[in-house]
Design an enzyme around this catalytic site. Structure first.
Site, PDB file in Angstrom:
ATOM      1  N   ASP A 172      -1.969   6.538   6.022  1.00 28.54           N
ATOM      2  CA  ASP A 172      -3.013   5.681   5.455  1.00 28.54           C
ATOM      3  C   ASP A 172      -3.386   4.636   6.505  1.00 28.54           C
ATOM      4  O   ASP A 172      -2.716   3.621   6.659  1.00 28.54           O
ATOM      5  CB  ASP A 172      -2.475   5.004   4.188  1.00 28.54           C
ATOM      6  CG  ASP A 172      -3.458   4.000   3.607  1.00 28.54           C
ATOM      7  OD1 ASP A 172      -4.579   3.854   4.137  1.00 28.54           O
ATOM      8  OD2 ASP A 172      -3.098   3.348   2.598  1.00 28.54           O
ATOM      9  N   TRP A 214       0.816  -1.217   0.000  1.00 27.26           N
ATOM     10  CA  TRP A 214       0.000   0.000   0.000  1.00 27.26           C
ATOM     11  C   TRP A 214       0.840   1.252   0.000  1.00 27.26           C
ATOM     12  O   TRP A 214       0.528   2.221  -0.701  1.00 27.26           O
ATOM     13  CB  TRP A 214      -1.018  -0.009   1.142  1.00 27.26           C
ATOM     14  CG  TRP A 214      -2.116  -0.989   0.860  1.00 27.26           C
ATOM     15  CD1 TRP A 214      -2.406  -2.129   1.570  1.00 27.26           C
ATOM     16  CD2 TRP A 214      -3.042  -0.959  -0.241  1.00 27.26           C
ATOM     17  NE1 TRP A 214      -3.448  -2.795   0.970  1.00 27.26           N
ATOM     18  CE2 TRP A 214      -3.851  -2.109  -0.135  1.00 27.26           C
ATOM     19  CE3 TRP A 214      -3.248  -0.093  -1.300  1.00 27.26           C
ATOM     20  CZ2 TRP A 214      -4.873  -2.396  -1.041  1.00 27.26           C
ATOM     21  CZ3 TRP A 214      -4.260  -0.372  -2.217  1.00 27.26           C
ATOM     22  CH2 TRP A 214      -5.051  -1.507  -2.079  1.00 27.26           C
ATOM     23  N   LYS A 263     -12.614  -1.941   6.005  1.00 24.71           N
ATOM     24  CA  LYS A 263     -11.891  -2.842   6.893  1.00 24.71           C
ATOM     25  C   LYS A 263     -12.393  -2.725   8.325  1.00 24.71           C
ATOM     26  O   LYS A 263     -12.757  -3.716   8.922  1.00 24.71           O
ATOM     27  CB  LYS A 263     -10.393  -2.569   6.841  1.00 24.71           C
ATOM     28  CG  LYS A 263      -9.664  -3.222   5.681  1.00 24.71           C
ATOM     29  CD  LYS A 263      -9.533  -2.346   4.482  1.00 24.71           C
ATOM     30  CE  LYS A 263      -8.984  -3.089   3.280  1.00 24.71           C
ATOM     31  NZ  LYS A 263      -8.067  -2.251   2.479  1.00 24.71           N
TER      32      LYS A 263
HETATM   33  C1  LIG Z   1      -7.552  -1.658   1.416  1.00 25.41           C
HETATM   34  C2  LIG Z   1      -6.496  -0.623   1.531  1.00 25.41           C
HETATM   35  C3  LIG Z   1      -6.398   0.453   0.629  1.00 25.41           C
HETATM   36  C4  LIG Z   1      -7.277   0.586  -0.590  1.00 25.41           C
HETATM   37  O1  LIG Z   1      -8.534   0.853  -0.270  1.00 25.41           O
HETATM   38  P1  LIG Z   1      -9.623   1.115  -1.438  1.00 25.41           P
HETATM   39  O2  LIG Z   1     -10.765   1.595  -0.634  1.00 25.41           O
HETATM   40  O3  LIG Z   1      -9.834  -0.180  -2.149  1.00 25.41           O
HETATM   41  O4  LIG Z   1      -9.078   2.152  -2.345  1.00 25.41           O
HETATM   42  C5  LIG Z   1      -5.415   1.388   0.830  1.00 25.41           C
HETATM   43  N1  LIG Z   1      -4.564   1.297   1.867  1.00 25.41           N
HETATM   44  C6  LIG Z   1      -4.627   0.277   2.750  1.00 25.41           C
HETATM   45  C7  LIG Z   1      -3.663   0.239   3.890  1.00 25.41           C
HETATM   46  C8  LIG Z   1      -5.589  -0.718   2.605  1.00 25.41           C
HETATM   47  O5  LIG Z   1      -5.651  -1.721   3.500  1.00 25.41           O
END
Ligand SMILES: *Cc1c(COP(=O)(O)O)cnc(C)c1O
Length: 363
Positions: A174, A102, A198
């Protein structure tokens, strides 16, 4: 119906009580005779949902008054370009700590808008374990427009439990896969963001928490719906927000409050992760390849001995036993158990019992 524990990395399992409540009020929400999906986002009933969700989130995370909370579109990945469009100019530098899939994706996307630099990447120690280099071993350029990192790498199961010190450079995190899993100090961050699917609610919603000092710096060509200042001024309603996801996130925030808030869920998350890692560590059959201080409490990755033969059998038999979605990300293989807030400790115990029996009979 057989009880299923869903270990999916995302979209991930939601609290059972929350789904039951949503089901109960689906057809007749708030006595209106319609569902919450079918009402205007600008009407009073929905505005109340939106405001309550924001207030509960502020209470849970202790968001200070000089921070805005935005409910946006575009997912975690959408923020990889939204951040540079809002807080950098063309030709500026963005700094990146790369610890997995990521954070490398964020750096690649930022290349479209800024010069980028990777201050450090994960390394492997003498025992073959992956770790994140400490900040004393790298430096952040003080002229950078921002510093971006990912405190929990969902794919590899790598978590950073300290906060980078960036001086005056805005810290961008993030937190898609570990927001609300543990206490944080929001003031440490310039911007933190998370896709909802998540640990917050259904997909389609992206949560952004931003220091108001960073508003008003967007590039003139930034799309309006991805402009933080416009969204802050419009209470995240420049256009129609993902109303159902917002409503459901609100139910999850209430559920978390009812559980005792973030401190309580953090203790439970630690207990769940410790159980699973301790079991993996005492086994010669299962292995986790992340150095202990960087082990994720949300995404536990592990491999099996004789993986080539046994991986498909493990996946098929665990699935039949009601333990769903344990397959690791295609980029790394092996297994991954995602144990977000909504995963009860019974699910982790059931997984360990299954793993024990699998090792005894197949190992
Ligand atoms: C799942 C995830 C993303 C991407 O998320 P989307 O909503 O599919 O764009 C980005 N960063 C992390 C750490 C993730 O776990």
């Amino acid at each position: 119906m057989q009880q299923v524990f869903n270990f999916s990395a995302g979209p991930a399992m939601l609290p059972h009580e929350v789904l039951e409540q949503a089901q109960k009020e689906l057809l007749n929400w708030n006595g209106l005779g319609t569902s919450v999906m079918e009402i205007s986002h600008r009407g009073k009933p929905f505005i109340e949902v939106a405001e309550q969700a924001e207030q509960d989130l502020r209470d849970l995370l202790g968001v200070p008054a000089n921070y805005s909370v935005l409910f946006m579109h575009g997912g975690g990945r959408g923020q990889f370009s939204t951040v540079p469009l809002n807080i950098s100019k063309a030709g500026d530098l963005s700094e990146h700590l790369v610890t997995g899939q990521w954070s490398i994706s964020a750096e690649k996307e930022a290349q479209k808008f800024t010069k980028t630099n990777i201050v450090a990447s994960t390394e492997t120690d003498e025992n073959g374990l992956v770790y994140v280099p400490e900040q004393k071993d790298w430096e952040i350029n003080p002229n950078a427009a921002y510093f971006q990192y990912c405190p929990n790498e969902t794919v590899e199961g790598i978590e950073i439990d300290w906060v980078p010190q960036t001086g005056g450079v805005p810290l961008v995190a993030d937190m898609s896969s570990n927001i609300l899993s543990k206490q944080i100090n929001v003031e440490d961050y310039g911007i933190l963001y998370a896709g909802a699917q998540k640990n917050i609610g259904p997909s389609g919603l992206t949560l952004v928490i931003i220091n108001n000092d960073l508003l008003g710096k967007a590039r003139p060509d930034a799309p309006s719906i991805f402009n933080y200042e416009l969204q802050a001024n419009a209470d995240s309603m420049v256009n129609t927000p993902p109303t159902f996801s917002w409503y459901l996130a609100g139910l999850v925030f209430k559920w978390l409050k009812g559980k005792g808030g973030i401190a309580a869920i953090e203790a439970q998350n630690k207990q769940k992760a410790d159980l699973l890692y301790n079991f993996i560590d005492q086994s010669d059959f299962y292995a986790n390849k992340v150095a202990v201080p960087n082990r994720s409490k949300m995404n536990v990755t592990f491999s099996l001995a004789h993986a080539k033969v046994l991986d498909p059998i493990f996946l098929q038999e665990s699935n039949s036993a009601g333990l769903a979605a344990l397959k690791g990300h295609r980029a790394v293989g092996g297994m991954r158990a995602s144990i977000y807030n909504a995963m009860p400790i019974e699910g982790v115990k059931a997984l360990i019992e299954f793993m024990k029996e699998f090792e005894r009979t197949k190992g």
